[in-house]
Design an enzyme around this catalytic site. Structure first.
Site, PDB file in Angstrom:
ATOM      1  N   ARG A  88      23.691  17.962  -4.418  1.00  0.00           N
ATOM      2  CA  ARG A  88      23.523  17.898  -2.959  1.00  0.00           C
ATOM      3  C   ARG A  88      22.601  16.747  -2.555  1.00  0.00           C
ATOM      4  O   ARG A  88      22.709  16.217  -1.453  1.00  0.00           O
ATOM      5  CB  ARG A  88      23.000  19.226  -2.414  1.00  0.00           C
ATOM      6  CG  ARG A  88      21.563  19.560  -2.797  1.00  0.00           C
ATOM      7  CD  ARG A  88      21.192  20.971  -2.373  1.00  0.00           C
ATOM      8  NE  ARG A  88      19.767  21.239  -2.462  1.00  0.00           N
ATOM      9  CZ  ARG A  88      19.125  21.552  -3.588  1.00  0.00           C
ATOM     10  NH1 ARG A  88      19.788  21.594  -4.730  1.00  0.00           N
ATOM     11  NH2 ARG A  88      17.826  21.798  -3.585  1.00  0.00           N
ATOM     12  N   HIS A  89      21.735  16.351  -3.481  1.00  0.00           N
ATOM     13  CA  HIS A  89      20.805  15.260  -3.160  1.00  0.00           C
ATOM     14  C   HIS A  89      21.520  13.913  -3.154  1.00  0.00           C
ATOM     15  O   HIS A  89      21.162  13.012  -2.394  1.00  0.00           O
ATOM     16  CB  HIS A  89      19.632  15.251  -4.136  1.00  0.00           C
ATOM     17  CG  HIS A  89      18.889  16.551  -4.142  1.00  0.00           C
ATOM     18  ND1 HIS A  89      18.221  17.010  -3.042  1.00  0.00           N
ATOM     19  CD2 HIS A  89      18.761  17.491  -5.104  1.00  0.00           C
ATOM     20  CE1 HIS A  89      17.692  18.195  -3.323  1.00  0.00           C
ATOM     21  NE2 HIS A  89      18.005  18.508  -4.570  1.00  0.00           N
ATOM     22  N   CYS A  97      -1.247  -0.905  -3.232  1.00  0.00           N
ATOM     23  CA  CYS A  97      -2.149  -1.633  -2.335  1.00  0.00           C
ATOM     24  C   CYS A  97      -3.279  -0.667  -1.973  1.00  0.00           C
ATOM     25  O   CYS A  97      -3.449   0.342  -2.667  1.00  0.00           O
ATOM     26  CB  CYS A  97      -1.411  -2.205  -1.118  1.00  0.00           C
ATOM     27  SG  CYS A  97      -0.628  -0.994  -0.043  1.00  0.00           S
ATOM     28  N   GLY A  98      -4.042  -0.946  -0.954  1.00  0.00           N
ATOM     29  CA  GLY A  98      -5.188  -0.083  -0.650  1.00  0.00           C
ATOM     30  C   GLY A  98      -4.756   1.339  -0.327  1.00  0.00           C
ATOM     31  O   GLY A  98      -5.211   2.303  -0.955  1.00  0.00           O
ATOM     32  N   THR A  99      -3.887   1.470   0.667  1.00  0.00           N
ATOM     33  CA  THR A  99      -3.395   2.802   1.052  1.00  0.00           C
ATOM     34  C   THR A  99      -2.023   3.109   0.468  1.00  0.00           C
ATOM     35  O   THR A  99      -1.602   4.267   0.474  1.00  0.00           O
ATOM     36  CB  THR A  99      -3.245   2.888   2.583  1.00  0.00           C
ATOM     37  OG1 THR A  99      -2.326   1.855   2.995  1.00  0.00           O
ATOM     38  CG2 THR A  99      -4.580   2.713   3.296  1.00  0.00           C
ATOM     39  N   GLY A 100      -1.312   2.086   0.066  1.00  0.00           N
ATOM     40  CA  GLY A 100       0.084   2.244  -0.369  1.00  0.00           C
ATOM     41  C   GLY A 100       1.059   2.126   0.800  1.00  0.00           C
ATOM     42  O   GLY A 100       2.267   1.994   0.598  1.00  0.00           O
ATOM     43  N   ILE A 101       0.539   2.149   2.006  1.00  0.00           N
ATOM     44  CA  ILE A 101       1.419   2.169   3.183  1.00  0.00           C
ATOM     45  C   ILE A 101       2.133   0.830   3.366  1.00  0.00           C
ATOM     46  O   ILE A 101       3.361   0.779   3.546  1.00  0.00           O
ATOM     47  CB  ILE A 101       0.624   2.556   4.448  1.00  0.00           C
ATOM     48  CG1 ILE A 101       0.129   3.999   4.326  1.00  0.00           C
ATOM     49  CG2 ILE A 101       1.502   2.415   5.700  1.00  0.00           C
ATOM     50  CD1 ILE A 101      -0.848   4.422   5.415  1.00  0.00           C
ATOM     51  N   GLY A 102       1.380  -0.267   3.312  1.00  0.00           N
ATOM     52  CA  GLY A 102       2.000  -1.579   3.505  1.00  0.00           C
ATOM     53  C   GLY A 102       3.067  -1.849   2.466  1.00  0.00           C
ATOM     54  O   GLY A 102       4.183  -2.286   2.798  1.00  0.00           O
ATOM     55  N   MET A 103       2.767  -1.558   1.210  1.00  0.00           N
ATOM     56  CA  MET A 103       3.736  -1.791   0.134  1.00  0.00           C
ATOM     57  C   MET A 103       4.978  -0.932   0.322  1.00  0.00           C
ATOM     58  O   MET A 103       6.100  -1.388   0.063  1.00  0.00           O
ATOM     59  CB  MET A 103       3.113  -1.488  -1.234  1.00  0.00           C
ATOM     60  CG  MET A 103       2.141  -2.543  -1.733  1.00  0.00           C
ATOM     61  SD  MET A 103       2.960  -4.103  -2.129  1.00  0.00           S
ATOM     62  CE  MET A 103       1.731  -4.829  -3.245  1.00  0.00           C
ATOM     63  N   HIS A 143      14.722  14.746  -6.141  1.00  0.00           N
ATOM     64  CA  HIS A 143      15.495  14.855  -4.900  1.00  0.00           C
ATOM     65  C   HIS A 143      15.866  13.497  -4.291  1.00  0.00           C
ATOM     66  O   HIS A 143      16.891  13.390  -3.626  1.00  0.00           O
ATOM     67  CB  HIS A 143      14.706  15.647  -3.846  1.00  0.00           C
ATOM     68  CG  HIS A 143      14.623  17.111  -4.150  1.00  0.00           C
ATOM     69  ND1 HIS A 143      14.212  18.047  -3.233  1.00  0.00           N
ATOM     70  CD2 HIS A 143      14.896  17.810  -5.293  1.00  0.00           C
ATOM     71  CE1 HIS A 143      14.239  19.251  -3.782  1.00  0.00           C
ATOM     72  NE2 HIS A 143      14.635  19.136  -5.038  1.00  0.00           N
ATOM     73  N   ASP A 181      -1.767  -5.732  -4.618  1.00  0.00           N
ATOM     74  CA  ASP A 181      -2.619  -6.737  -3.974  1.00  0.00           C
ATOM     75  C   ASP A 181      -4.029  -6.575  -4.554  1.00  0.00           C
ATOM     76  O   ASP A 181      -4.228  -5.827  -5.539  1.00  0.00           O
ATOM     77  CB  ASP A 181      -2.554  -6.613  -2.438  1.00  0.00           C
ATOM     78  CG  ASP A 181      -3.221  -5.350  -1.908  1.00  0.00           C
ATOM     79  OD1 ASP A 181      -3.692  -4.519  -2.717  1.00  0.00           O
ATOM     80  OD2 ASP A 181      -3.273  -5.196  -0.671  1.00  0.00           O
ATOM     81  N   HIS A 182      -5.005  -7.255  -3.952  1.00  0.00           N
ATOM     82  CA  HIS A 182      -6.379  -7.188  -4.465  1.00  0.00           C
ATOM     83  C   HIS A 182      -6.934  -5.757  -4.441  1.00  0.00           C
ATOM     84  O   HIS A 182      -7.659  -5.347  -5.339  1.00  0.00           O
ATOM     85  CB  HIS A 182      -7.289  -8.120  -3.645  1.00  0.00           C
ATOM     86  CG  HIS A 182      -7.241  -7.830  -2.173  1.00  0.00           C
ATOM     87  ND1 HIS A 182      -6.138  -8.133  -1.400  1.00  0.00           N
ATOM     88  CD2 HIS A 182      -8.133  -7.234  -1.343  1.00  0.00           C
ATOM     89  CE1 HIS A 182      -6.360  -7.746  -0.144  1.00  0.00           C
ATOM     90  NE2 HIS A 182      -7.560  -7.198  -0.093  1.00  0.00           N
TER      91      HIS A 182
HETATM   92  C1  RB5 Z   1      -5.876  -4.679   2.343  1.00  0.00           C
HETATM   93  O1  RB5 Z   1      -7.121  -4.658   2.950  1.00  0.00           O
HETATM   94  C2  RB5 Z   1      -5.068  -3.466   2.792  1.00  0.00           C
HETATM   95  O2  RB5 Z   1      -4.727  -3.583   4.136  1.00  0.00           O
HETATM   96  C3  RB5 Z   1      -3.827  -3.312   1.939  1.00  0.00           C
HETATM   97  O3  RB5 Z   1      -4.209  -3.191   0.619  1.00  0.00           O
HETATM   98  C4  RB5 Z   1      -2.967  -2.099   2.223  1.00  0.00           C
HETATM   99  O4  RB5 Z   1      -3.728  -0.944   2.279  1.00  0.00           O
HETATM  100  C5  RB5 Z   1      -2.024  -2.212   3.332  1.00  0.00           C
HETATM  101  O5  RB5 Z   1      -1.280  -1.289   3.674  1.00  0.00           O
END
Ligand code: RB5
Length: 151
Positions: free
Chosen positions: A133-134, A66-72, A99, A9-10
């Protein structure tokens, strides 16, 4: 290796551009699924095409930022057969292949610097799944996926 698909993303775009240059240096072919401007976008719109390609086998591996990688990572792991690993150090980048046979590498563009991201990407691309095993454990995940989503 087979085809690699990359998207961000951006918030991950700057790192994506740097990793694309690095992939070229490494001689790894890739397809860039966007985003290609700095305007604010929704990460599912860019992560989904990559996760779909990996899920269908059209791409062997994917990289999402993405910003944190969490959303992706939340998004990508909804797709059948996708094993997306959000990593921010070289050790887990390597272990996610050995693994977990991770087929999508997810990085937080606001978390990890370019140098570390390059190192993580290189080791992730070079490291093979250990199997054994993995594999048995991944088979159990596949069973869960079938139970939850149906065949
Ligand atoms: C965008 O502001 C941010 O929320 C997105 O890049 C990402 O970090 C979501 O998990």
């Amino acid at each position: 290796m087979g085809r690699l698909a990359i998207a961000s993303d951006h918030a991950g775009r700057e790192l994506k551009e740097d990793l694309k240059a690095y992939l070229t240096e490494l001689g790894v072919e890739y397809v860039d699924m966007g985003v290609n401007s700095d305007a604010s976008v929704d990460y599912p719109d860019y992560g989904s095409p990559v996760a779909e390609k990996v899920s269908s086998g059209e791409a062997e591996k994917g990289v999402l930022i993405c910003g944190t990688g969490i959303g992706m990572s939340i998004l990508a792991n909804k797709y059948r057969g996708v094993r997306a690993a959000l990593v921010s150090d070289v050790f887990t980048a390597r272990l996610s292949r050995e693994h977990n046979d991770a087929n999508i590498l997810v990085i937080g563009g606001r978390v990890v610097g370019k140098g570390l991201a390059r190192e993580m990407l290189k080791i992730w691309l070079e490291t093979r799944f250990e199997g054994g095993r993995h594999q048995k454990r991944l088979d159990k995940i596949t069973e869960v996926e079938r139970k939850v989503n149906g065949r």
